[in-house]
Design a protein around this motif. Structure first.
Motif, PDB file in Angstrom:
ATOM      1  N   ALA A  95      17.155 -12.017  17.175  1.00  0.00           N
ATOM      2  CA  ALA A  95      17.150 -13.219  16.354  1.00  0.00           C
ATOM      3  C   ALA A  95      17.281 -14.450  17.236  1.00  0.00           C
ATOM      4  CB  ALA A  95      18.306 -13.180  15.345  1.00  0.00           C
ATOM      5  N   THR A  96      16.848 -15.595  16.729  1.00  0.00           N
ATOM      6  CA  THR A  96      17.014 -16.835  17.480  1.00  0.00           C
ATOM      7  C   THR A  96      18.488 -17.237  17.497  1.00  0.00           C
ATOM      8  OG1 THR A  96      16.740 -18.279  15.552  1.00  0.00           O
ATOM      9  CG2 THR A  96      14.728 -17.595  16.726  1.00  0.00           C
ATOM     10  N   ALA A  97      18.844 -18.090  18.455  1.00  0.00           N
ATOM     11  CA  ALA A  97      20.218 -18.576  18.537  1.00  0.00           C
ATOM     12  C   ALA A  97      20.591 -19.356  17.280  1.00  0.00           C
ATOM     13  CB  ALA A  97      20.387 -19.453  19.785  1.00  0.00           C
ATOM     14  N   SER A  98      19.652 -20.120  16.743  1.00  0.00           N
ATOM     15  CA  SER A  98      19.924 -20.907  15.542  1.00  0.00           C
ATOM     16  C   SER A  98      20.223 -20.006  14.352  1.00  0.00           C
ATOM     17  CB  SER A  98      18.722 -21.809  15.217  1.00  0.00           C
ATOM     18  OG  SER A  98      18.438 -22.678  16.287  1.00  0.00           O
ATOM     19  N   THR A 142      15.172 -17.361   7.133  1.00  0.00           N
ATOM     20  CA  THR A 142      14.492 -16.267   7.838  1.00  0.00           C
ATOM     21  C   THR A 142      13.029 -16.137   7.446  1.00  0.00           C
ATOM     22  OG1 THR A 142      15.307 -14.720   6.142  1.00  0.00           O
ATOM     23  CG2 THR A 142      16.608 -14.948   8.151  1.00  0.00           C
ATOM     24  N   GLY A 143      12.596 -16.929   6.458  1.00  0.00           N
ATOM     25  CA  GLY A 143      11.200 -16.890   6.074  1.00  0.00           C
ATOM     26  C   GLY A 143      10.767 -15.530   5.605  1.00  0.00           C
ATOM     27  N   VAL A 144      11.616 -14.885   4.805  1.00  0.00           N
ATOM     28  CA  VAL A 144      11.374 -13.498   4.445  1.00  0.00           C
ATOM     29  C   VAL A 144      10.272 -13.368   3.413  1.00  0.00           C
ATOM     30  CG1 VAL A 144      13.739 -12.809   4.949  1.00  0.00           C
ATOM     31  CG2 VAL A 144      13.163 -13.608   2.667  1.00  0.00           C
ATOM     32  N   ASP A 145       9.681 -12.205   3.394  1.00  0.00           N
ATOM     33  CA  ASP A 145       8.685 -11.841   2.394  1.00  0.00           C
ATOM     34  C   ASP A 145       9.277 -10.716   1.561  1.00  0.00           C
ATOM     35  OD1 ASP A 145       6.482 -11.347   0.881  1.00  0.00           O
ATOM     36  OD2 ASP A 145       5.326 -10.379   2.487  1.00  0.00           O
ATOM     37  N   GLY A 146       9.728 -11.036   0.353  1.00  0.00           N
ATOM     38  CA  GLY A 146      10.404 -10.037  -0.449  1.00  0.00           C
ATOM     39  C   GLY A 146      11.794  -9.739   0.053  1.00  0.00           C
ATOM     40  N   PHE A 147      12.378 -10.673   0.790  1.00  0.00           N
ATOM     41  CA  PHE A 147      13.732 -10.573   1.331  1.00  0.00           C
ATOM     42  C   PHE A 147      13.906  -9.310   2.180  1.00  0.00           C
ATOM     43  CE2 PHE A 147      18.409 -10.799   1.220  1.00  0.00           C
ATOM     44  CZ  PHE A 147      18.515 -12.125   1.586  1.00  0.00           C
ATOM     45  N   THR A 148      12.973  -9.097   3.098  1.00  0.00           N
ATOM     46  CA  THR A 148      13.080  -8.024   4.077  1.00  0.00           C
ATOM     47  C   THR A 148      13.517  -8.635   5.402  1.00  0.00           C
ATOM     48  OG1 THR A 148      11.317  -6.799   2.977  1.00  0.00           O
ATOM     49  CG2 THR A 148      11.863  -6.155   5.229  1.00  0.00           C
ATOM     50  N   LEU A 149      14.763  -8.399   5.770  1.00  0.00           N
ATOM     51  CA  LEU A 149      15.305  -9.012   6.972  1.00  0.00           C
ATOM     52  C   LEU A 149      14.977  -8.159   8.196  1.00  0.00           C
ATOM     53  CD1 LEU A 149      18.852 -10.011   5.654  1.00  0.00           C
ATOM     54  CD2 LEU A 149      16.777 -11.395   5.706  1.00  0.00           C
ATOM     55  N   GLY A 150      14.882  -8.830   9.352  1.00  0.00           N
ATOM     56  CA  GLY A 150      14.644  -8.131  10.598  1.00  0.00           C
ATOM     57  C   GLY A 150      15.926  -7.543  11.163  1.00  0.00           C
ATOM     58  N   ALA A 151      15.791  -6.791  12.255  1.00  0.00           N
ATOM     59  CA  ALA A 151      16.952  -6.132  12.864  1.00  0.00           C
ATOM     60  C   ALA A 151      18.003  -7.141  13.302  1.00  0.00           C
ATOM     61  CB  ALA A 151      16.493  -5.291  14.060  1.00  0.00           C
ATOM     62  N   GLU A 264      13.949 -24.131  20.028  1.00  0.00           N
ATOM     63  CA  GLU A 264      13.754 -23.443  18.751  1.00  0.00           C
ATOM     64  C   GLU A 264      13.490 -24.461  17.648  1.00  0.00           C
ATOM     65  OE1 GLU A 264      16.719 -19.668  19.775  1.00  0.00           O
ATOM     66  OE2 GLU A 264      17.244 -21.095  18.195  1.00  0.00           O
ATOM     67  N   ARG A 265      12.517 -24.189  16.840  1.00  0.00           N
ATOM     68  CA  ARG A 265      12.141 -25.116  15.770  1.00  0.00           C
ATOM     69  C   ARG A 265      12.162 -24.392  14.422  1.00  0.00           C
ATOM     70  NH1 ARG A 265      13.012 -27.842  19.439  1.00  0.00           N
ATOM     71  NH2 ARG A 265      11.772 -29.540  20.375  1.00  0.00           N
ATOM     72  N   LEU A 266      12.722 -25.049  13.430  1.00  0.00           N
ATOM     73  CA  LEU A 266      12.710 -24.529  12.068  1.00  0.00           C
ATOM     74  C   LEU A 266      11.616 -25.226  11.280  1.00  0.00           C
ATOM     75  CD1 LEU A 266      16.558 -24.585  11.269  1.00  0.00           C
ATOM     76  CD2 LEU A 266      15.189 -22.643  12.035  1.00  0.00           C
ATOM     77  N   ASP A 267      10.945 -24.466  10.401  1.00  0.00           N
ATOM     78  CA  ASP A 267      10.002 -25.120   9.499  1.00  0.00           C
ATOM     79  C   ASP A 267      10.786 -25.743   8.348  1.00  0.00           C
ATOM     80  OD1 ASP A 267      10.747 -22.988   7.887  1.00  0.00           O
ATOM     81  OD2 ASP A 267       8.867 -21.893   8.149  1.00  0.00           O
ATOM     82  N   LEU A 268      10.080 -26.352   7.405  1.00  0.00           N
ATOM     83  CA  LEU A 268      10.760 -27.060   6.315  1.00  0.00           C
ATOM     84  C   LEU A 268      11.663 -26.129   5.524  1.00  0.00           C
ATOM     85  CD1 LEU A 268      11.231 -29.579   4.611  1.00  0.00           C
ATOM     86  CD2 LEU A 268       9.168 -28.988   3.283  1.00  0.00           C
ATOM     87  N   GLY A 273      17.047 -23.994   4.212  1.00  0.00           N
ATOM     88  CA  GLY A 273      17.963 -22.860   4.249  1.00  0.00           C
ATOM     89  C   GLY A 273      19.184 -23.136   5.091  1.00  0.00           C
ATOM     90  N   ALA A 274      18.985 -23.789   6.251  1.00  0.00           N
ATOM     91  CA  ALA A 274      20.113 -24.125   7.117  1.00  0.00           C
ATOM     92  C   ALA A 274      21.092 -25.053   6.404  1.00  0.00           C
ATOM     93  CB  ALA A 274      19.609 -24.770   8.410  1.00  0.00           C
ATOM     94  N   VAL A 275      20.545 -26.049   5.716  1.00  0.00           N
ATOM     95  CA  VAL A 275      21.408 -26.985   4.990  1.00  0.00           C
ATOM     96  C   VAL A 275      22.176 -26.263   3.884  1.00  0.00           C
ATOM     97  CG1 VAL A 275      21.410 -28.984   3.435  1.00  0.00           C
ATOM     98  CG2 VAL A 275      20.030 -29.027   5.523  1.00  0.00           C
ATOM     99  N   LEU A 276      21.517 -25.365   3.160  1.00  0.00           N
ATOM    100  CA  LEU A 276      22.187 -24.624   2.095  1.00  0.00           C
ATOM    101  C   LEU A 276      23.332 -23.780   2.646  1.00  0.00           C
ATOM    102  CD1 LEU A 276      19.211 -23.426  -0.159  1.00  0.00           C
ATOM    103  CD2 LEU A 276      20.916 -25.180  -0.682  1.00  0.00           C
ATOM    104  N   ILE A 277      23.114 -23.146   3.799  1.00  0.00           N
ATOM    105  CA  ILE A 277      24.170 -22.333   4.409  1.00  0.00           C
ATOM    106  C   ILE A 277      25.344 -23.212   4.820  1.00  0.00           C
ATOM    107  CG2 ILE A 277      24.749 -20.941   6.437  1.00  0.00           C
ATOM    108  CD1 ILE A 277      21.917 -19.756   6.260  1.00  0.00           C
TER     109      ILE A 277
END
Length: 303
Positions: A95-98, A142-151, A264-268, A273-277
């Motif tokens: 995962a990214t540091a962010s 995390t930009g998930v598709d169907g809320f499938t998270l990566g490792a 590291e860059r976040l999309d919109l 999501g970062a603000v919500l967290i």
């Protein structure tokens, strides 16, 4: 007893304490970038082992633990601390540091639910709202598709759960012992367990190369020992509630460091999501009413 007023906080000893907390929070947030970069040159459990060995030696010089109970209780808490850092550092490989900084910060949201399980009380309404915001934030981040998270995300969620367990354990044991020696036991156990995992799972203990020592010095001396000492001193001045609120800025510093240092860059959706967290973390930490949990959170190494 009410907390310090805004006027008292911004001047004198209280002002220095808040600045110390901001500095500690910045150091904790910057750790994600430092560790992620170091993992290119050293296996994760070797890094944890060396980092916490350095921190344990510094803390032992400040206050060595004496008595059987402090070693037993510190070891119980140390297993949870080890689990948190093992999962966090392993997750940083994927995962990214962010993302790691933001998801790690969710231990603040998880802790009241664990407290509720232990005390058999439902969390407050604000905690429920915070949990919902955090869930939506992770989905967008995390930009998930169907809320499938990566490792990396799953490992870091496990890290947040372990850190929440650590705080619940601290709320039970920490009041019984001096903070620095008690923490030294936890840090030392984390180091020993990490070296054992490295020995059997990573093919042996690696002697750090020159490129890694700077990261070990920053995380071991500057963060595990230095930032923690700033943190506990500041708490004695402004109290646990203020300390926990200021330290909640750590994920924001982690995102900032990932942006400045690693590009590291976040999309919109990621920024939303970062603000919500961050909002979820702030809501929960400012509405936490369990005094023991507040005090434990303000002196935890769960960063």
């Amino acid at each position: 007893m009410t907390g310090p007023t805004l006027q008292s906080v911004i001047r004198g000893r209280e002002g220095r304490a808040v600045l110390a907390l901001v500095a500690a929070s910045f150091l904790f947030g910057a750790t994600f970038v430092v560790v992620k970069s170091a993992l290119d040159d050293i296996p994760p459990f070797d890094f944890i082992g060396w980092r916490f060995l350095i921190g344990a030696l510094v803390l032992a010089a400040l206050g060595f633990p004496r008595g059987r109970d402090i070693w037993i209780h510190g070891s119980i808490c140390g297993f949870a601390l080890f689990a948190g850092y093992a999962l966090q550092t392993s997750g940083l490989q994927f995962a990214t540091a962010s993302t790691s900084a933001l998801i790690t910060g969710l231990y603040v949201v998880i802790t009241p639910f664990l407290v509720g399980v232990v005390t058999r009380r439902l969390p407050r309404a604000w905690v429920m709202v915070g949990a919902l915001l955090a869930f939506l934030g992770v989905a967008l981040l995390t930009g998930v598709d169907g809320f499938t998270l990566g490792a990396g995300e799953w490992l870091t969620i496990g890290c947040a759960l372990a850190f929440a367990c650590h705080i619940v354990l601290l709320s039970h044991y920490a009041r019984r012992h001096p903070v620095i020696p008690f923490t030294m036991v936890q840090v030392a156990l984390t180091s020993v367990l990490s070296f054992l995992v490295a020995l059997f799972a990573e093919g042996g203990i690696t002697i750090p190369g020159r490129s890694v020592w700077a990261a070990l010095a920053l995380t071991g001396i500057g963060v595990t020992a230095g930032a923690f000492v700033l943190q506990i001193w500041a708490q004695t001045v402004v109290g646990a509630s203020t300390a926990a609120v200021v330290l909640a800025a750590e994920p924001a510093f982690g995102v900032l460091a990932g942006w400045v240092v690693l590009g590291e860059r976040l999309d919109l959706a990621g920024w939303i999501g970062a603000v919500l967290i961050l909002v979820a973390i702030y809501l929960v930490v400012t509405n936490q009413r369990d005094q023991a949990s507040r005090e434990a959170e303000a002196v935890s190494l769960a960063h």
